[in-house]
Design a protein around this motif. Structure first.
Motif, PDB file in Angstrom:
ATOM      1  N   TYR A 204      15.276  40.835  52.180  1.00  0.00           N
ATOM      2  CA  TYR A 204      16.459  41.482  51.584  1.00  0.00           C
ATOM      3  C   TYR A 204      17.074  42.488  52.560  1.00  0.00           C
ATOM      4  O   TYR A 204      18.278  42.704  52.600  1.00  0.00           O
ATOM      5  N   ASN A 205      16.200  43.103  53.326  1.00  0.00           N
ATOM      6  CA  ASN A 205      16.655  44.158  54.218  1.00  0.00           C
ATOM      7  C   ASN A 205      17.498  43.700  55.379  1.00  0.00           C
ATOM      8  O   ASN A 205      18.086  44.511  56.083  1.00  0.00           O
ATOM      9  N   TYR A 206      17.498  42.400  55.624  1.00  0.00           N
ATOM     10  CA  TYR A 206      18.364  41.866  56.681  1.00  0.00           C
ATOM     11  C   TYR A 206      19.566  41.147  56.086  1.00  0.00           C
ATOM     12  O   TYR A 206      20.369  40.596  56.821  1.00  0.00           O
ATOM     13  N   ASN A 207      19.635  41.139  54.774  1.00  0.00           N
ATOM     14  CA  ASN A 207      20.743  40.452  54.117  1.00  0.00           C
ATOM     15  C   ASN A 207      21.842  41.495  53.835  1.00  0.00           C
ATOM     16  O   ASN A 207      21.836  42.163  52.801  1.00  0.00           O
ATOM     17  N   TYR A 208      22.774  41.615  54.764  1.00  0.00           N
ATOM     18  CA  TYR A 208      23.777  42.688  54.662  1.00  0.00           C
ATOM     19  C   TYR A 208      24.691  42.504  53.452  1.00  0.00           C
ATOM     20  O   TYR A 208      25.222  43.477  52.927  1.00  0.00           O
ATOM     21  N   ASN A 209      24.850  41.287  53.006  1.00  0.00           N
ATOM     22  CA  ASN A 209      25.664  41.071  51.794  1.00  0.00           C
ATOM     23  C   ASN A 209      24.983  41.676  50.571  1.00  0.00           C
ATOM     24  O   ASN A 209      25.627  42.327  49.748  1.00  0.00           O
ATOM     25  N   LEU A 210      23.667  41.469  50.485  1.00  0.00           N
ATOM     26  CA  LEU A 210      22.909  42.067  49.364  1.00  0.00           C
ATOM     27  C   LEU A 210      22.993  43.585  49.408  1.00  0.00           C
ATOM     28  O   LEU A 210      23.175  44.250  48.392  1.00  0.00           O
ATOM     29  N   ILE A 211      22.848  44.115  50.616  1.00  0.00           N
ATOM     30  CA  ILE A 211      22.875  45.578  50.763  1.00  0.00           C
ATOM     31  C   ILE A 211      24.252  46.124  50.371  1.00  0.00           C
ATOM     32  O   ILE A 211      24.356  47.140  49.672  1.00  0.00           O
ATOM     33  N   LEU A 212      25.309  45.419  50.789  1.00  0.00           N
ATOM     34  CA  LEU A 212      26.665  45.869  50.428  1.00  0.00           C
ATOM     35  C   LEU A 212      26.890  45.795  48.920  1.00  0.00           C
ATOM     36  O   LEU A 212      27.537  46.668  48.336  1.00  0.00           O
ATOM     37  N   ASP A 213      26.324  44.767  48.284  1.00  0.00           N
ATOM     38  CA  ASP A 213      26.427  44.668  46.814  1.00  0.00           C
ATOM     39  C   ASP A 213      25.772  45.887  46.166  1.00  0.00           C
ATOM     40  O   ASP A 213      26.298  46.470  45.217  1.00  0.00           O
ATOM     41  N   PHE A 214      24.609  46.250  46.692  1.00  0.00           N
ATOM     42  CA  PHE A 214      23.892  47.401  46.139  1.00  0.00           C
ATOM     43  C   PHE A 214      24.704  48.687  46.361  1.00  0.00           C
ATOM     44  O   PHE A 214      24.856  49.512  45.444  1.00  0.00           O
ATOM     45  N   LEU A 215      25.232  48.841  47.570  1.00  0.00           N
ATOM     46  CA  LEU A 215      25.980  50.068  47.881  1.00  0.00           C
ATOM     47  C   LEU A 215      27.246  50.192  47.035  1.00  0.00           C
ATOM     48  O   LEU A 215      27.702  51.298  46.746  1.00  0.00           O
ATOM     49  N   ASP A 216      27.799  49.059  46.613  1.00  0.00           N
ATOM     50  CA  ASP A 216      29.015  49.086  45.779  1.00  0.00           C
ATOM     51  C   ASP A 216      28.767  49.728  44.424  1.00  0.00           C
ATOM     52  O   ASP A 216      29.685  50.239  43.786  1.00  0.00           O
ATOM     53  N   GLN A 217      27.528  49.667  43.936  1.00  0.00           N
ATOM     54  CA  GLN A 217      27.279  50.173  42.579  1.00  0.00           C
ATOM     55  C   GLN A 217      26.258  51.298  42.491  1.00  0.00           C
ATOM     56  O   GLN A 217      25.975  51.809  41.420  1.00  0.00           O
ATOM     57  N   VAL A 218      25.707  51.713  43.617  1.00  0.00           N
ATOM     58  CA  VAL A 218      24.619  52.703  43.556  1.00  0.00           C
ATOM     59  C   VAL A 218      25.132  54.077  43.122  1.00  0.00           C
ATOM     60  O   VAL A 218      26.269  54.457  43.443  1.00  0.00           O
ATOM     61  N   ASP A 219      24.300  54.806  42.403  1.00  0.00           N
ATOM     62  CA  ASP A 219      24.622  56.204  42.130  1.00  0.00           C
ATOM     63  C   ASP A 219      23.401  57.077  42.444  1.00  0.00           C
ATOM     64  O   ASP A 219      22.307  56.556  42.700  1.00  0.00           O
ATOM     65  N   SER A 220      23.621  58.375  42.426  1.00  0.00           N
ATOM     66  CA  SER A 220      22.556  59.281  42.861  1.00  0.00           C
ATOM     67  C   SER A 220      21.347  59.226  41.931  1.00  0.00           C
ATOM     68  O   SER A 220      20.206  59.393  42.368  1.00  0.00           O
ATOM     69  N   GLU A 221      21.587  58.945  40.665  1.00  0.00           N
ATOM     70  CA  GLU A 221      20.479  58.897  39.708  1.00  0.00           C
ATOM     71  C   GLU A 221      19.515  57.753  40.060  1.00  0.00           C
ATOM     72  O   GLU A 221      18.289  57.906  40.016  1.00  0.00           O
ATOM     73  N   GLN A 222      20.109  56.626  40.442  1.00  0.00           N
ATOM     74  CA  GLN A 222      19.285  55.470  40.803  1.00  0.00           C
ATOM     75  C   GLN A 222      18.398  55.788  42.020  1.00  0.00           C
ATOM     76  O   GLN A 222      17.216  55.444  42.057  1.00  0.00           O
ATOM     77  N   VAL A 223      18.976  56.473  42.991  1.00  0.00           N
ATOM     78  CA  VAL A 223      18.204  56.809  44.195  1.00  0.00           C
ATOM     79  C   VAL A 223      17.145  57.859  43.854  1.00  0.00           C
ATOM     80  O   VAL A 223      16.007  57.790  44.327  1.00  0.00           O
ATOM     81  N   ASN A 224      17.511  58.805  42.995  1.00  0.00           N
ATOM     82  CA  ASN A 224      16.551  59.829  42.588  1.00  0.00           C
ATOM     83  C   ASN A 224      15.362  59.193  41.854  1.00  0.00           C
ATOM     84  O   ASN A 224      14.206  59.555  42.092  1.00  0.00           O
ATOM     85  N   ASN A 225      15.648  58.230  40.969  1.00  0.00           N
ATOM     86  CA  ASN A 225      14.558  57.553  40.262  1.00  0.00           C
ATOM     87  C   ASN A 225      13.645  56.808  41.232  1.00  0.00           C
ATOM     88  O   ASN A 225      12.414  56.828  41.091  1.00  0.00           O
ATOM     89  N   PHE A 226      14.252  56.184  42.214  1.00  0.00           N
ATOM     90  CA  PHE A 226      13.469  55.453  43.217  1.00  0.00           C
ATOM     91  C   PHE A 226      12.593  56.443  43.983  1.00  0.00           C
ATOM     92  O   PHE A 226      11.411  56.199  44.224  1.00  0.00           O
TER      93      PHE A 226
END
Lengths: 486, 460
Positions: A204-226
């Motif tokens: 997944y980490n080399y799949n830039y399309n997947l990463i861009l999809d994630f970045l399109d919807q990420v919020d700080s709460e999600q990162v904090n939970n992680f």
């Protein structure tokens, strides 16, 4: 009589002058002359294991402390168990984003304040995101050791994910990942590793399309939970070396980390599934403006626990270390003039590794380059050109020479001990055992083990370059390729 | 941590008494900081010169049984003439192919057989070769380099094969890297018809056309003892190096090296050049002329660019990145040489629509620093970082030795580093800004932009 004496003296002077002159002239250089000078067997190095103390806090966080007063400096290295392996298809790239934000701002320090704090005190602190672990590295002068420990505590314990810095960093990451589609090395990484690792976090980490999809919807709460899930004291181990007093540092570490509680969930981790569909496959990623073919050929390989790692490593040095006298360099650079550099690499992870060969060359020579690599592999495998004793000797001799340099600084030795003990249950003497093992290798053993794990028949190849110049040679040879238009 | 925070950030809601205490403390800290001088722990070394002009420096450090043997030739891409760009680097490649006394590949084999490694690099104003070998192999590397200095073999077939390797190196390092490709073109526009117009690797057309005779002539002209400096560092004694230098190099004849006149053309008005490439992210580059490396003002410029663009708390990162969000990053480099050279300040606009806005914001920030100056804190931060890097560099004798080598090779000044530190210690923050203003002048600037060729969003 006086005349005779004079003649003798003058004769002696002339003879002496001539001999001086002869000895001052360069030798008669010849291969034999140089070989005679080059007659050396380097001693097996002995790496000194530093005296260290372990401080384990009640929350499971561990510190290895070793004094080194040779310079007024203070260094830390460490690991957080769990890296990109903890990601899923829906949050690809979250570990890198999280570590970036952790270093930017904390509950006590805004972004600008934290930058100033670091620079006023000349502190360096970094987090590196790898597949199975997050690495920690930092240093300061000894006079700022307290500030470095405080900074470490701020970053690990109190990162702030809400705020302008979060939104801005997400936007910066989006641009960074969009840019990957314009970079031939990044494209090569993406298409090679997302196929090798498939539906696995490593991929997944080399799949830039997947990463861009994630970045399109990420919020700080999600990162904090992680963050709450993956950064916990019981998963952290830190090596500290430098000019300090143990008691005083232990006190500071306790003050900063003792009351930090664990709050993690159990995260499941799976091994990489090998996809036989990619065996022998060739993908051409069209990059019309490129003037070279950037290539990688390889296959899935063993995990970090591969038991034959040392003999395979020595075999791979002979085959593809990248030095001028490795097999691949001799064939593709010195004999054929195809490449500037070529090397073969192993990448070991805890849940599946990879073995691959990297090269770049003129687009019209892509197929010839591929065939030359395979040819060299086959020559070893079918013993047409088995490893020679002198090749193994040279590589062992090289390791014996450079090992003391690689572990010249105490922090490097301590770091390796911590890593090997904590994650692979090796002893303090890991480095010296390693030296003993490679010194005990025989050429037949290295040849056999390397040949056994060489699989030229399943090589998966990705070529990034201009398809107009790459495809004709494959068409003419009747070799099938898949084309991806970038 | 909160305690520590108070050490550097004055809280607004303090009582008057506390305020006075802090004020006194602040003054004390400021005075102490201003008085704190950068200190240099010089490595021990010996140097000597042979009768033919060959210079030798020895930096003993017996901590591990290895030594690094480097030989620097005072020739690089700035010495090349039109039509022969890249010849210094081309010659560097040939130095690995063999001599009249050693067949091709033998140099690598010999060094590999002793567990050593060798490599080389070509720069704008020097070329150097190094061997890292067990300390008992000093004579081997001195003999090998002696042989290469006089007896290099020029074989047409080998030269043509190496030409292909160099062309591939050019494709890999320059042509297929967006920043390098754009920078090559922008620098050529900034310094046309000068020794800085081309990069070290040279123009492709010249690489294709450089002949065997030209390479041989270049070698004979520049690879002479009086144009070389040997630096040996690590597990070695100066006496042994002295004896072997006498044995292997003393008989070589010095050459009369006539250099061209180095002067960059005067620039009286700002230039702008745009390069359109396949990229999503645009890059903005600002190139300025700087003096030769022995001009101590270079040290002031180094301090200035850290405050302007490199530090995490730099003006550009604070204002343009963190506050306005119009750039993704910023940075700056100096390329000090034995001649006048250039500084590069760059920033990466967030997208192609804000390039002009980011450029205007950059200009405003630069003018603001010129008008208002830098703060004591900014100045002290850079000095502290420099002191730290000097202390950490004591761990690596090879890198310490290379600093001394370059100032000796370029200017025959071994104490340039000490001079630089004395200069920084005597420098005021006002002087830093005055010097920056002198060189980072708008009329002497070339603005370069690497812009997306095709409009539209990124491909995914």
């Amino acid at each position: 009589m006086k005349n005779i004496n004079k003649i003798i003296i003058y004769t002696l002077i002339i003879v002496l002058a001539l001999s001086l002159s002869v000895s001052a002239r360069p030798q008669n250089f010849s291969p034999e002359f140089f070989r005679e000078l080059a007659d050396v067997v380097n001693e097996k190095p002995e790496i000194e294991v530093p005296d260290y103390e372990i401080l384990e806090l009640d929350n499971g966080m561990r510190f290895y402390l070793a004094q080194d007063k040779s310079l007024p400096i203070f260094e830390i290295r460490g690991y957080i168990d769990g890296g990109k392996i903890n990601e899923s298809k829906n949050n690809a790239g979250i570990t890198s984003l999280m570590t970036e934000i952790m270093l930017l701002a904390t509950e006590n320090y805004g972004e600008s304040e934290l930058s100033v704090f670091k620079e006023v005190n000349a502190l360096s602190l970094n987090l590196g995101t790898a597949s199975d672990r997050i690495s920690i590295s930092g240093n300061s002068l000894n006079t700022e050791s307290s500030e470095l420990i405080s900074l470490l505590a701020e970053v690990l314990r109190r990162p702030k994910f809400e705020g302008n810095h979060f939104e801005r960093t997400v936007k910066e990451y989006q641009q960074l990942y969009r840019q990957q589609f314009y970079d031939d090395s990044a494209l090569l990484n993406m298409h090679f590793f997302k196929n090798i690792y498939g539906a696995h976090p490593y991929g997944y980490n080399y799949n830039y399309n997947l990463i861009l999809d994630f970045l399109d919807q990420v919020d700080s709460e999600q990162v904090n939970n992680f963050y709450q899930n993956v950064i916990n004291p019981e998963d952290i181990v830190i090596a500290i070396s430098g000019d300090f007093e143990v008691e005083s540092i232990e006190k500071k570490l306790r003050n900063n980390f003792s009351n930090w509680k664990n709050s993690k969930d159990n995260l499941s981790k799976n091994y990489v599934n090998i996809d036989p569909e990619i065996h022998q496959k060739i993908i051409v990623v069209n990059k019309a403006d490129a003037t070279q073919a950037n290539m990688r050929m390889g296959y899935n390989f063993y995990t970090s626990k591969y038991p034959k790692r040392i003999p395979f490593m020595m075999g791979n040095r002979i085959f593809g270390s990248g030095s001028f006298n490795s097999r691949l360099m001799e064939s593709l650079r010195s004999d054929k003039g195809y490449v500037y550099g070529i090397n073969a690499q192993t990448r070991y992870h805890d849940y599946g590794g990879a073995y691959f060969i990297n090269l770049s060359l003129e687009p019209e020579k892509a197929l010839a380059g591929m065939e030359a690599v395979k040819d060299e592999m086959l020559k070893i495998q079918n013993r047409e050109k088995p490893f020679k004793e002198e090749e193994l000797f040279e590589n062992i001799n090289y390791y014996n020479a450079v090992f003391p340099k690689a572990y010249q600084h105490q922090i490097d030795v301590l770091d390796e001990i911590v890593y090997q003990k904590e994650f692979y249950n090796h002893s303090d003497n890991y480095l010296n055992n390693f030296v003993k093992q490679y010194n005990g290798l025989e050429v037949e053993e290295v040849q056999r083990i390397f040949a056994e794990d060489l699989y030229p028949e399943i090589l998966f190849t990705v070529i990034v370059g201009p398809k107009e110049k790459i495809l004709p040679q494959f068409k003419e040879a009747g070799v099938e390729v898949e084309v991806i238009d970038n | 941590m909160k305690k520590l925070k108070q050490k550097f950030f004055i809280k607004k809601e303090k009582l008057f008494l506390l305020f006075m205490c802090i004020l006194s403390l602040t003054i004390f800290i400021t005075l102490t900081a201003a008085a704190a001088e950068i200190e240099l722990e010089q490595p021990e070394y010996q140097s000597f010169k042979l009768g033919n002009g060959l210079q030798v420096m020895v930096f003993p450090d017996h901590s591990i049984p290895l030594l690094r043997y480097s030989i620097y030739y005072n020739v690089g891409s700035i010495d090349e003439k039109e039509g022969q760009t890249g010849i210094s680097h081309f010659l560097e490649h040939l130095m690995f192919l063999g001599t009249e006394n050693l067949p091709e590949g033998e140099i690598d084999d010999l060094i590999s057989s002793v567990g050593g490694q060798l490599n080389a690099a070509t720069s704008f104003d020097y070329t150097y070769y190094y061997h890292e070998v067990p300390s008992s192999m000093l004579e081997l590397v001195m003999a090998l380099e002696s042989d290469r200095m006089q007896n290099l073999r020029f074989n047409k077939e080998e030269i043509n094969r190496e030409r292909e390797v160099i062309k591939q190196e050019r494709r890999m390092r320059t042509e297929n890297n967006i920043f390098s490709r754009g920078f090559e073109e922008i620098k050529a526009e900034a310094f046309p018809d000068s020794y800085l117009e081309h990069n070290v690797i040279g123009w492709l057309e010249d690489i294709n056309n450089i002949s065997k005779a030209e390479l041989k002539n270049y070698y004979q002209r520049y690879y002479s003892p009086n144009n070389a400096l040997i630096v040996v560092s690590g597990d070695v004694e100066a006496e042994a190096v002295k004896n072997l230098a006498q044995k292997y190099y003393a008989d070589y004849q010095s050459e009369n090296i006539v250099r061209k006149y180095f002067e960059l053309p005067e620039q009286n008005e700002e230039k702008t050049h745009k390069v359109h490439l396949q990229t999503n992210v645009p890059y903005a580059l600002q190139l300025y002329k700087i003096p030769p490396a022995d001009n101590l003002e270079v040290a002031a410029l180094e301090i200035f660019i850290d405050i302007l663009a490199n530090n995490q708390s730099s003006r550009l990162k604070e204002k343009l990145q963190k506050e306005e969000g119009i750039i993704l990053d910023s940075g700056a480099f100096m390329y000090p040489l034995r001649t006048e050279s250039f500084a590069l300040v760059y920033f990466i606009p967030s997208n192609q629509n804000v390039v002009e806005q980011a450029q205007q914001a950059f200009d405003r920030e630069l003018q603001k620093v010129f008008a208002e100056g830098i703060t004591t804190q900014e100045f002290e931060m850079v000095k502290k970082q420099y002191q730290k890097s000097l202390i950490f560099s004591q761990r690596n004798i090879y890198s310490a030795a290379s600093n001394y080598a370059l100032s000796t090779l370029r200017f025959n000044k071994t104490d340039l580093i000490a001079e630089k530190i004395d200069y920084i210690n005597s420098l005021s923050k006002e002087e830093v800004v005055q010097i920056a203003q002198k060189y980072f002048n708008q009329n002497q600037r070339t603005k370069g932009y690497i812009l997306p060729k095709n409009k539209g969003g990124a491909q995914q």
